[in-house]
Design a protein around this motif. Structure first.
Motif, PDB file in Angstrom:
ATOM      1  N   PRO A 141       0.800  -1.233   0.000  1.00 11.02           N
ATOM      2  CA  PRO A 141       0.000   0.000   0.000  1.00 11.02           C
ATOM      3  C   PRO A 141       0.829   1.278   0.000  1.00 11.02           C
ATOM      4  O   PRO A 141       0.460   2.263  -0.630  1.00 11.02           O
ATOM      5  CB  PRO A 141      -0.832  -0.129   1.287  1.00 11.02           C
ATOM      6  CG  PRO A 141      -0.911  -1.604   1.524  1.00 11.02           C
ATOM      7  CD  PRO A 141       0.408  -2.148   1.070  1.00 11.02           C
ATOM      8  N   ARG A 142       1.965   1.265   0.689  1.00 15.17           N
ATOM      9  CA  ARG A 142       2.760   2.487   0.807  1.00 15.17           C
ATOM     10  C   ARG A 142       4.054   2.422  -0.019  1.00 15.17           C
ATOM     11  O   ARG A 142       5.026   3.109   0.281  1.00 15.17           O
ATOM     12  CB  ARG A 142       3.090   2.753   2.271  1.00 15.17           C
ATOM     13  CG  ARG A 142       1.853   3.010   3.121  1.00 15.17           C
ATOM     14  CD  ARG A 142       2.207   3.358   4.545  1.00 15.17           C
ATOM     15  NE  ARG A 142       1.023   3.609   5.347  1.00 15.17           N
ATOM     16  CZ  ARG A 142       1.055   3.941   6.640  1.00 15.17           C
ATOM     17  NH1 ARG A 142       2.220   4.055   7.266  1.00 15.17           N
ATOM     18  NH2 ARG A 142      -0.075   4.157   7.306  1.00 15.17           N
ATOM     19  N   GLY A 143       4.034   1.624  -1.051  1.00 16.31           N
ATOM     20  CA  GLY A 143       5.204   1.535  -1.915  1.00 16.31           C
ATOM     21  C   GLY A 143       5.988   0.264  -1.715  1.00 16.31           C
ATOM     22  O   GLY A 143       5.953  -0.351  -0.646  1.00 16.31           O
ATOM     23  N   GLY A 144       6.704  -0.152  -2.744  1.00 17.36           N
ATOM     24  CA  GLY A 144       7.465  -1.392  -2.677  1.00 17.36           C
ATOM     25  C   GLY A 144       6.611  -2.587  -3.059  1.00 17.36           C
ATOM     26  O   GLY A 144       5.402  -2.469  -3.330  1.00 17.36           O
ATOM     27  N   TRP A 145       7.256  -3.750  -3.085  1.00 12.69           N
ATOM     28  CA  TRP A 145       6.589  -4.978  -3.502  1.00 12.69           C
ATOM     29  C   TRP A 145       6.880  -6.098  -2.517  1.00 12.69           C
ATOM     30  O   TRP A 145       7.838  -6.034  -1.750  1.00 12.69           O
ATOM     31  CB  TRP A 145       7.061  -5.392  -4.902  1.00 12.69           C
ATOM     32  CG  TRP A 145       6.645  -4.423  -5.961  1.00 12.69           C
ATOM     33  CD1 TRP A 145       7.260  -3.246  -6.283  1.00 12.69           C
ATOM     34  CD2 TRP A 145       5.513  -4.535  -6.814  1.00 12.69           C
ATOM     35  NE1 TRP A 145       6.583  -2.610  -7.293  1.00 12.69           N
ATOM     36  CE2 TRP A 145       5.516  -3.377  -7.642  1.00 12.69           C
ATOM     37  CE3 TRP A 145       4.520  -5.484  -6.984  1.00 12.69           C
ATOM     38  CZ2 TRP A 145       4.547  -3.158  -8.613  1.00 12.69           C
ATOM     39  CZ3 TRP A 145       3.551  -5.266  -7.957  1.00 12.69           C
ATOM     40  CH2 TRP A 145       3.565  -4.122  -8.755  1.00 12.69           C
ATOM     41  N   ARG A 146       6.048  -7.131  -2.562  1.00 11.03           N
ATOM     42  CA  ARG A 146       6.178  -8.257  -1.631  1.00 11.03           C
ATOM     43  C   ARG A 146       5.969  -9.565  -2.387  1.00 11.03           C
ATOM     44  O   ARG A 146       5.079  -9.673  -3.242  1.00 11.03           O
ATOM     45  CB  ARG A 146       5.129  -8.133  -0.520  1.00 11.03           C
ATOM     46  CG  ARG A 146       5.163  -9.273   0.497  1.00 11.03           C
ATOM     47  CD  ARG A 146       4.009  -9.169   1.480  1.00 11.03           C
ATOM     48  NE  ARG A 146       4.095  -7.960   2.297  1.00 11.03           N
ATOM     49  CZ  ARG A 146       3.232  -6.951   2.243  1.00 11.03           C
ATOM     50  NH1 ARG A 146       2.198  -7.008   1.387  1.00 11.03           N
ATOM     51  NH2 ARG A 146       3.368  -5.898   3.019  1.00 11.03           N
ATOM     52  N   LEU A 147       6.822 -10.562  -2.085  1.00 14.33           N
ATOM     53  CA  LEU A 147       6.618 -11.898  -2.634  1.00 14.33           C
ATOM     54  C   LEU A 147       5.467 -12.571  -1.908  1.00 14.33           C
ATOM     55  O   LEU A 147       5.340 -12.451  -0.681  1.00 14.33           O
ATOM     56  CB  LEU A 147       7.885 -12.742  -2.455  1.00 14.33           C
ATOM     57  CG  LEU A 147       9.049 -12.418  -3.383  1.00 14.33           C
ATOM     58  CD1 LEU A 147      10.316 -13.115  -2.896  1.00 14.33           C
ATOM     59  CD2 LEU A 147       8.738 -12.852  -4.795  1.00 14.33           C
TER      60      LEU A 147
END
Length: 305
Positions: A141-147
């Motif tokens: 939600p606030r930027g970046g990515w997640r596996l």
């Protein structure tokens, strides 16, 4: 890097590989028409590749195409020069998962991926947005990515689709005409698998790359862009989950190499029923291994998406 340059370099590497394996010093190169099939390029790309051979003194000139020497490693273009921006980004993402043991839930930024891939953040963002539709990664939600992680239902559905495509690919091999370029690629894959099998105890980490070549070859037989796009996801997901069971990694890869060889030899012998039987067994093993790795993850208390 422009697309024409990439096509030229890929065609040149394929031509060098063909010369190394099939043309003796002193023999003439095959016709341009034949080489367009072997090297998967246009006549323009082949002529550029032949001109390159002349500058490297593998042949005397574009007109005198008698092979003067066999190719050496320095004649080939580096693999990093053969990929589009999206391919480089995907490779870097896969390497982060395969080699760095990034677990489900691990976070990463567009900037770090762009830096490692040598691509712009805009290119990385476009790739990740497209890739995210398969559920392998998600935007924070606030930027970046997640596996992301996956459950058994997702894994089973994916394995079912994989079986449909790859069994169809084996059947497609039966309809190839004699002399099709697929036979040369088949012979190369057999050599590569036999080479790895002989050194598997110390080189088992090299298996994921060869596994990708093997399955990409099969999917390529379908000549279907949707099947190829699907396999990119299959490759990522299956190897992604294999990392959770490191204790069995060497034995698993050792067994898989032999399963591949059984399929490849059956295809070389044009024994399609045997190839289908071997492929069915291989896919069953792969499915079982992935489900086992998901179970290992669950036992470790990791959350499932």
């Amino acid at each position: 890097m422009s697309k024409p340059a990439t096509v030229f370099k890929r065609s040149t590497n394929l031509l060098l590989q063909f010369l190394a394996e099939n043309v003796a010093v002193g023999e003439m190169l095959p016709t341009e028409q034949f080489l367009t099939t072997i090297c998967q390029g246009s006549r323009t790309a082949i002529r550029s590749a032949i001109a390159y051979l002349s500058t490297r003194r593998l042949i005397a000139s574009p007109a005198d195409r008698r092979l003067l020497r066999k190719p050496i490693p320095g004649d080939y273009f580096d693999i990093s020069e053969l990929q589009s921006g999206a391919e480089r980004i995907q490779q870097v993402l896969m390497e982060r998962v395969y080699q760095r043991d990034m677990p489900p839930g691990a976070e990463f930024s567009e900037a770090e991926l762009a830096r490692e891939a040598g691509a712009s953040t805009v290119s990385v963002r476009e790739f990740l947005i497209g890739f995210s539709r398969f559920g392998l990664i998600e935007k924070k939600p606030r930027g970046g990515w997640r596996l992301c992680a996956f459950d058994r239902s997702f894994a089973t559905e994916l394995a079912d689709m994989r079986r449909m495509f790859e069994m169809a690919a084996v059947e497609q091999f039966a309809h190839l005409p004699h002399g099709d370029p697929a036979y040369a690629e088949l012979a190369r894959l057999i050599k590569q698998h036999e080479k790895l099998a002989a050194r598997i105890d110390t080189r088992h980490n090299a298996f994921p790359a060869l596994d990708r070549e093997f399955h990409t070859f099969l999917i390529g037989l379908l000549n279907n862009r949707f099947a190829q796009g699907f396999y990119d996801i299959v490759s990522f997901v299956f190897h992604y989950h294999y990392q959770w069971d490191k204790g069995e990694e060497k034995g698993r890869n050792k067994y898989a190499v032999q399963e591949h060889l059984a399929i490849l030899h059956a295809l070389a012998e044009h024994d399609i029923p045997k190839a289908l039987e071997c492929m069915r067994s291989h896919l069953d093993s792969s499915r079982s291994t992935m489900l086992s790795s998901i179970g290992t993850r669950e036992k470790l208390g990791q959350p499932a998406a």
